[in-house]
Enzyme design. Structure first.
Site, PDB file in Angstrom:
ATOM      1  CB  SER A 154      32.600  48.108  36.840  1.00 31.02           C
ATOM      2  OG  SER A 154      33.309  49.182  37.435  1.00 31.02           O
TER       3      SER A 154
ATOM      4  CG  HIS B 299      31.031  45.612  33.466  1.00 35.69           C
ATOM      5  ND1 HIS B 299      31.411  44.415  34.039  1.00 35.69           N
ATOM      6  CD2 HIS B 299      32.036  46.486  33.713  1.00 35.69           C
ATOM      7  CE1 HIS B 299      32.590  44.568  34.626  1.00 35.69           C
ATOM      8  NE2 HIS B 299      32.989  45.811  34.443  1.00 35.69           N
TER       9      HIS B 299
ATOM     10  CE  LYS C 255      35.171  44.432  32.617  1.00 36.85           C
ATOM     11  NZ  LYS C 255      36.428  44.887  32.005  1.00 36.85           N
TER      12      LYS C 255
END
Length: 391
Positions: free
Chosen positions: A180, A208, A239
């Site tokens: 990240s 991610h 996300k």
């Protein structure tokens, strides 16, 4: 002397060293442009990779779910908190990820806290990349297993360290799929090969990578074509999917086991119906179209090329996570403040999240951005970078 003086002293120390976090207040929905404390700014620091956080289809799905199921679950999943929506989401996630089964959680953080202590304990060993996310670190601590950190993204160091753990009952190798703060990708094929050679369980946190890597955003395992080779995938729906929640994906025996042993699943209320319905719609979109993912990568290539040309150090990123390395924490904080004054929201990140001399502005790109916005942003970065002698 007040017994809480240590708190005042630590807050003062953080302020003096430029490490005190300034928590800004958002005044509206996430998007390419947002309102922050009364100012309209270009948003370059949220995890809204695909622009789904304010997507009309997701909002409509949430509204319909509230009318049907109400606003709160009022129970944990194992008592009275599991709805048809939860089961539908898990079925769709499993199909999307190409696994037997999936189990949803309140967050990606909770998913990691559920998995690790349930899989390993005293007498076992966890081999963890030194840059793994805090939720992995905390999950490892809770497990009471022996924890060995291997050098970041270094399969050779992993091999050396696992070779010396012959007495462990169980071995678990854990890595982020995408890191990240760096934006680089784990060497997953090599890690899987080592796990197979030493009989270790493999676990990848795809927080991610979900919605970013792989076919139509199916994640890091799909990116490397390793279906069936990774034992446990965890991830988040807060996300790229634009909502909130986490998941575990893998064999049915694993999700069945975690529904009995995963403490966040057993002892924390279920995710609300509005959020679950929005997650379902996000998976529906990604299952049928890769338009948003392609736009994200087009924007990534455009912005990163211009930033490198302007002279900025972007580290070793291979994803839309774009660390603009500044170095000194105070300089990074000044840089962030000047960006905000210009109309760009991009926060500084310093120690302990990143090493002391690697403070940065972490830019998070989105399919919601357009190239005019990004061209202007690079111009602002370059002007401020020159004024602060960063470039």
């Amino acid at each position: 002397m007040d017994k809480l003086d240590f708190i005042t002293e630590e807050l003062n120390r953080l302020k003096e060293t430029g490490l005190l976090i300034h928590i800004r207040t958002i005044e509206g929905p996430q998007g390419a442009w947002i309102m922050v404390e009364g100012k309209r700014v270009l948003n370059l620091c949220s995890n809204n990779y695909l622009g789904f956080a304010n997507n009309p289809r997701l909002k409509l799905a949430s509204q319909k779910a509230i009318e049907t199921y109400g606003v709160g679950p009022a129970a944990v999943r194992t008592i009275a908190g599991t709805t048809l929506l939860h089961k539908q989401l898990e079925q769709k996630l499993a199909l999307f990820k190409g696994v037997e089964c999936a189990l949803s959680f309140q967050s990606g953080f909770c998913a990691n806290l559920a998995v690790i202590p349930a899989i390993v304990g005293e007498g076992d060993v966890v081999l963890s990349d030194e840059l793994n996310h805090a939720s992995i670190i905390d999950g490892c601590r809770l497990s009471r297993a022996k924890i060995i950190r291997y050098k970041h993204g270094d399969p050779q160091d992993l091999r050396v360290k696992i070779f010396n753990e012959k007495s462990a009952m169980r071995k678990l190798i854990i890595t982020d799929g995408v890191f990240s703060m760096e934006g680089d990708i784990a060497p997953l094929p090599e890690i899987v090969g080592i796990a197979e050679a030493f009989g270790a369980i493999t676990m990848v946190d795809d927080a991610h990578g979900e919605g970013v890597l792989g076919r139509g955003g199916r994640g890091v395992v799909d990116h490397f074509g390793l279906h069936g080779k990774v034992d446990i995938e965890t991830g988040t729906m807060s996300k790229a999917l634009g909502v909130v929640g986490g998941y575990v994906a893998g064999k049915k025996k694993i999700t069945d086991y975690l529904s009995q042993k995963g403490r966040p699943f057993l002892f924390s209320s279920a995710v609300a119906s509005a959020d679950v319905a929005a997650c379902i719609e996000a998976v529906n979109i990604l299952s049928t179209s890769d338009v948003f993912v392609k736009q994200l990568w087009d924007n990534t290539a455009f912005f990163q090329q211009k930033m490198k040309h302007a002279g900025f150090d972007l580290g070793y990123t291979r994803t839309p996570i774009t660390p603009v390395i500044i170095g000194d924490a105070k300089t990074a904080k000044d840089f962030s403040q000047k960006l905000f004054q210009e109309g760009i929201f991009a926060q500084a990140i310093g120690y302990p999240t990143v090493p002391m001399d690697k403070a940065r502005i972490r830019v998070m790109l989105s399919s919601a951005h357009n190239q005019d916005d990004l061209t202007w942003a690079v111009e602002c970065f370059e002007k401020i970078g020159k004024s602060l002698s960063v470039v």
